[in-house]
Design an enzyme around this catalytic site. Structure first.
Site, PDB file in Angstrom:
ATOM      1  N   GLY A   8      64.583 -23.527  41.268  1.00 22.41           N
ATOM      2  CA  GLY A   8      64.972 -24.705  42.026  1.00 22.41           C
ATOM      3  C   GLY A   8      63.780 -25.269  42.779  1.00 22.41           C
ATOM      4  N   LYS A  13      66.650 -18.403  41.501  1.00 21.89           N
ATOM      5  CA  LYS A  13      67.572 -17.300  41.222  1.00 21.89           C
ATOM      6  C   LYS A  13      67.026 -16.507  40.033  1.00 21.89           C
ATOM      7  CE  LYS A  13      71.770 -19.647  42.792  1.00 21.89           C
ATOM      8  NZ  LYS A  13      73.105 -20.171  42.372  1.00 21.89           N
ATOM      9  N   TYR A  87      77.107 -36.737  25.038  1.00 20.67           N
ATOM     10  CA  TYR A  87      76.559 -37.542  26.136  1.00 20.67           C
ATOM     11  C   TYR A  87      75.702 -38.660  25.533  1.00 20.67           C
ATOM     12  CZ  TYR A  87      75.444 -37.463  31.218  1.00 20.67           C
ATOM     13  OH  TYR A  87      75.357 -37.717  32.578  1.00 20.67           O
ATOM     14  N   ASP A  96      70.671 -27.666  34.179  1.00 17.29           N
ATOM     15  CA  ASP A  96      71.624 -26.794  34.858  1.00 17.29           C
ATOM     16  C   ASP A  96      73.043 -27.064  34.349  1.00 17.29           C
ATOM     17  OD1 ASP A  96      71.411 -29.336  35.989  1.00 17.29           O
ATOM     18  OD2 ASP A  96      71.854 -28.668  38.015  1.00 17.29           O
ATOM     19  N   THR A 120      73.760 -28.818  45.429  1.00 15.97           N
ATOM     20  CA  THR A 120      73.079 -29.963  46.046  1.00 15.97           C
ATOM     21  C   THR A 120      73.857 -31.249  45.766  1.00 15.97           C
ATOM     22  OG1 THR A 120      70.950 -28.866  45.744  1.00 15.97           O
ATOM     23  CG2 THR A 120      70.915 -31.230  46.177  1.00 15.97           C
TER      24      THR A 120
END
Length: 242
Positions: A8, A13, A87, A96, A120
């Site tokens: 990030g 992580k 998409y 992500d 976020t």
């Protein structure tokens, strides 16, 4: 064994998996990831493969170390994925979100699944029972809403997240907490209800940093899993290792 790295902007992580089982995870400042990776290597000498998902910037020397030490998969829009991406702007789909959809493919195959990531931003991602990813929605996350109230007004204070069960705030701070938290809860429940009118058998997953707080207050029936993204990255690594 697999090393999972989710970089990030500020924090990263890390997790170690053996097949589908997470053995250990850690959250470190992104500048310190190499220290933690070396500790993992010392503890788990069987780690051979790694996957890197990065929305922030990783130091070049750290990246070169990963390439030299592991069979490294770097998640991108070119990565082979276990679903059909419908998409209309696939190259703008956040990696992500890609990882979250992959986790749903592995854990809830041939189901209509809505994945809600409360981080976020709050993202909604939908994949149908035919394994078609259709898209979803993006809205401001909880911290972002608090900052907007403070930054775009003259007198409202900057607050941090606080659970609230009262819809009527009897002070300015309580009113702000009610507006942010109850607004997010209503948004999530509302979105789930709209999806369920079209897909009555809908499976709903809630993940992200605010999972624990939100899951206790949502009216909708959900599966809460704060490790869903890491599990998705591990699945992508396994999927591309064959």
């Amino acid at each position: 064994m697999n090393l999972i790295i989710d970089v990030g902007n500020t924090y990263t992580k890390l997790a170690v998996f053996e097949l589908d089982n997470m053995l250990e995870k850690a959250v470190v400042e992104t500048v310190d990831i190499l220290k933690k990776i070396k500790k993992f290597q010392k503890k788990y000498s069987e780690i051979e493969k790694a996957i890197l998902s990065s929305v922030g910037k990783i130091d070049k020397s750290d990246f070169n170390y990963l390439k030299s030490e592991f069979k490294l998969e770097v998640l991108s829009h070119e990565t082979r994925l276990p679903f059909k991406n419908l998409y209309t702007t696939p190259k703008t789909l956040g990696i992500d979100r890609i990882a979250l959809v992959c986790a749903s493919v592995q854990q809830y195959p041939s189901q209509n699944v809505l994945i809600i990531d409360a981080g976020t931003c709050i993202t909604f991602d939908f994949i149908n029972a035919n394994n078609d990813y259709l898209g979803g929605a993006i809205s401001p996350g909880i911290d972002m809403r608090y900052r907007a109230l403070h930054n775009q007004t003259a007198n409202l204070p900057l607050l941090t997240i606080k659970e609230t069960k009262d819809i009527i705030g009897t002070s300015t701070e309580q009113a702000m907490h009610s507006g942010v938290i109850n607004g997010v809860l209503s948004e999530i429940d509302g979105n789930v209800n709209v999806y369920k009118t079209k897909y009555p058998d809908l499976t709903v997953i809630l993940t992200g940093g605010n999972t624990k707080m939100l899951s206790k207050q949502l009216k909708s029936s959900i599966f809460a899993n704060s490790n869903f993204l890491l599990e998705g990255l591990n699945f992508i690594l396994q999927y591309n290792s064959h």
